[in-house]
Design an enzyme around this catalytic site. Structure first.
Site, PDB file in Angstrom:
ATOM      1  N   HIS A  51       1.510  -1.255  -0.388  1.00 36.35           N
ATOM      2  CA  HIS A  51      -0.012   0.191  -0.187  1.00 36.35           C
ATOM      3  C   HIS A  51       1.077   1.184   0.127  1.00 36.35           C
ATOM      4  O   HIS A  51       0.544   2.482   0.213  1.00 36.35           O
ATOM      5  CB  HIS A  51      -0.611  -0.371   1.210  1.00 36.35           C
ATOM      6  CG  HIS A  51      -2.057  -1.055   1.331  1.00 36.35           C
ATOM      7  ND1 HIS A  51      -2.385  -1.609   0.220  1.00 36.35           N
ATOM      8  CD2 HIS A  51      -1.743  -2.350   2.297  1.00 36.35           C
ATOM      9  CE1 HIS A  51      -2.696  -2.974   1.311  1.00 36.35           C
ATOM     10  NE2 HIS A  51      -2.533  -3.055   2.015  1.00 36.35           N
ATOM     11  N   HIS A 107      -6.855  -4.454  -1.747  1.00 32.48           N
ATOM     12  CA  HIS A 107      -6.048  -5.973  -1.045  1.00 32.48           C
ATOM     13  C   HIS A 107      -6.046  -6.707  -2.854  1.00 32.48           C
ATOM     14  O   HIS A 107      -6.072  -8.213  -2.213  1.00 32.48           O
ATOM     15  CB  HIS A 107      -6.274  -6.778  -0.312  1.00 32.48           C
ATOM     16  CG  HIS A 107      -6.749  -5.791   0.684  1.00 32.48           C
ATOM     17  ND1 HIS A 107      -7.029  -5.493   2.135  1.00 32.48           N
ATOM     18  CD2 HIS A 107      -4.774  -5.705   1.747  1.00 32.48           C
ATOM     19  CE1 HIS A 107      -6.601  -4.781   3.180  1.00 32.48           C
ATOM     20  NE2 HIS A 107      -4.942  -4.636   2.854  1.00 32.48           N
TER      21      HIS A 107
END
Lengths: 333, 212
Positions: free
Chosen positions: A57, A219
């Site tokens: 991320h 995700h």
């Protein structure tokens, strides 16, 4: 799989070595267990902020360690929560005696691992509180799901709560401000492409050339609806309507508008999205008081974006504007 | 008939080997409804467990289970780390000081492990989680024990109940974990956590049929 890597299993540790090599003036990197702290940690008398989550991320969370934001970040494997031993060591390393706030995104694994770490840290006499972000309007918040995911608001919360801690607020005060940010923020994301976890070697979901996925998380997990690709104008209308109607944000409100790239979308497209969002909010009588445009909470190489709105007041604006000096966000310092 | 400490160590090695063989399959199941990392995470954890086993092979079964639990918590990550870690730590508490296990001991260990998973994950049967394999596996074990069954036949019944529970997750709509974000779209897929939990009970039956 085409990636700029050496070995899939070395991705996280080699990224950490790169951060250490690049930003030793701002942060210090520790290994086994893996965590990143401010170079000047612990800071006596200051509330410390510790966050963490799966890798993939970037720049969140490790890129947000530094003055005015996080004291420590714990990177897990790609898209996998870090483990309690990481959060425990990070918490001990940055505790300046005024308590530690854990910032946790609402995912089953993150919650459980941070809970175990907080129990262990309290057992060692450290005052630990936790705030959970759950701003994703794509997820139905009900007894029958794990609850809303923590997404874009996490970035804004880390900046604003970090500024509150930096100016000397108590643990209880920092926690209250953090909870206010989460309560007043809402997000939604969309994907044009999937992404590939290095150790999996293939995309986590398949998406046709003419399709998009609305309501994705961060995700590579599929979203709630798949539809034919639409124009930026229509996409923003779908997402912004869901966000604005959820809180709801009303005419006369002032907001921070955050247009985030998912990792594989160029800035030219993010500005097109911002322009659409600006016009949409103008039509609803909502004023953008502050903005943030760029890739701050990503999903590897996924193409797509997320939108986040945060309802502002004078205090939140002042904290947003306060100096910050981290690898991933830097102004006024 | 009892389960020896060596049999426990053999079981852990067999479980690690099974996870290793099926890592890609578990990851595929997780990609369908989750985030595609269950196989890789469990494999990393069990490979780490394998490296610690030689150093604790002379300890009691409770200590072995606790060490396995701690290792899983610190290496697996995700939700599976705390869940499997808590399970083994609780199994360790239930078997503290023991050098061999009777069927009653094994039932007590499984019950403690199961309770630990429920406490940590707050899932109930039918939520499409590892509980859906563990709960029927544990129930079958208790029924067999109450009927005076031998260890191998109790373990076989437990393994086949866990298999049925695992298969029965396919039509379920997930209510816990990342799969719950999909809502109705999670139906039609087998739960990866129930699958790895099924392996846990299957490998116990396989290993202890031969060594007991």
């Amino acid at each position: 799989m085409k990636k700029l890597i050496n070995k899939p299993e070395d991705v996280v540790v080699e990224e950490l070595r790169g951060i250490a090599a690049a930003h030793s003036d701002l942060v210090q990197v520790f290994y086994e267990p893996n965590y990143i702290t401010r170079a000047d940690a612990p800071i006596k008398g200051k509330v410390a902020l510790v966050s963490g989550g799966g890798s993939g991320h970037e720049p969140m969370h490790g890129g947000f360690v530094g003055k005015g934001m996080l004291d420590a970040a714990c990177p897990g494997a790609v898209f996998t929560s870090p483990t309690p031993d990481q959060m425990l060591e990070a918490t001990k390393a940055v505790n300046g005696g005024a308590g530690v706030l854990h910032i946790v995104k609402n995912y089953t694994g993150d919650i459980m691992n941070f809970e175990m770490a907080a129990d262990l840290a309290r057992g060692e006499g450290i005052q630990v509180e936790a705030v959970v972000t759950n701003d994703d309007v794509a997820v139905k918040d009900s007894l029958y799901t794990a609850g809303r995911r923590g997404v874009g608001v996490t970035v804004l919360l880390e900046k604003i709560a970090g500024a509150a801690a930096e100016r000397g607020d108590s643990l209880a005060q920092v926690k209250t401000i953090a909870e206010q940010v989460n309560a007043q923020g809402r997000s939604m994301g969309m994907a044009l492409t999937s992404c590939t976890v290095p150790q999996a070697g293939k995309p986590t979901f398949e998406l046709g050339d003419d399709e998009m996925e609305i309501g994705i998380g961060i995700h590579g997990e599929p979203g709630r609806t798949r539809m034919k690709l639409k124009s930026a104008h229509e996409i923003v209308e779908i997402m912004a309507t869901a966000i604005v109607d959820d809180l709801p944000y009303k005419a006369g409100d002032e907001v921070l508008a955050f247009v985030n790239g998912m990792g594989g979308t160029p800035l030219i497209e993010l500005y097109i999205v911002y322009n659409e969002l600006y016009n949409f909010l103008k039509g609803r009588g909502i004023q953008i008081g502050r903005n943030l445009i760029g890739s701050y909470i990503t999903s590897l190489e996924m193409a797509g974006c997320s939108l986040t709105l945060l309802k502002l007041d004078d205090q939140l604006k002042a904290l947003w504007d306060a100096p910050v000096k981290t690898p991933g966000m830097r102004w006024g310092a | 008939m009892t389960i020896s400490r060596d049999a426990i160590l053999d079981w852990l090695k067999t479980f690690a080997a099974t996870i290793n063989e099926n890592a890609a399959y578990l990851t595929q199941l997780d990609s369908d409804i989750g985030d595609g990392d269950h196989g890789a995470n469990m494999n990393r954890g069990m490979q780490a467990v394998l490296t610690t086993l030689p150093g604790i092979a002379d300890k009691d079964i409770g200590s072995i289970f606790k060490t396995v639990g701690m290792k899983l918590v610190s290496t697996v990550g995700g939700a599976s780390g705390p869940l499997y870690g808590t399970m083994f730590m609780q199994m360790g508490n239930a078997t503290a000081g023991k050098m061999e296990l009777t069927l009653d001991d094994w039932v007590a260990a499984m019950q403690a492990g199961y309770d630990g998973v429920v406490m940590r994950g707050k899932a109930q049967p039918g939520d499409k989680t590892m509980i859906d394999a563990l709960a029927p596996g544990l129930n079958a074990l208790k029924v067999e024990r109450d009927n005076g069954a031998s260890i191998p036949s109790a373990l076989n019944a437990s393994a086949s109940a866990a298999q049925q529970g695992m298969t029965a997750t396919i039509p379920l709509v997930a209510r816990k974990g990342r799969a719950s974000y999909l809502g109705e779209r999670s139906a039609g897929h087998q739960d990866p956590g129930a699958t790895s939990s099924c392996y846990l009970l299957e490998t116990a039956a396989e290993t202890w049929n031969m060594t007991s």
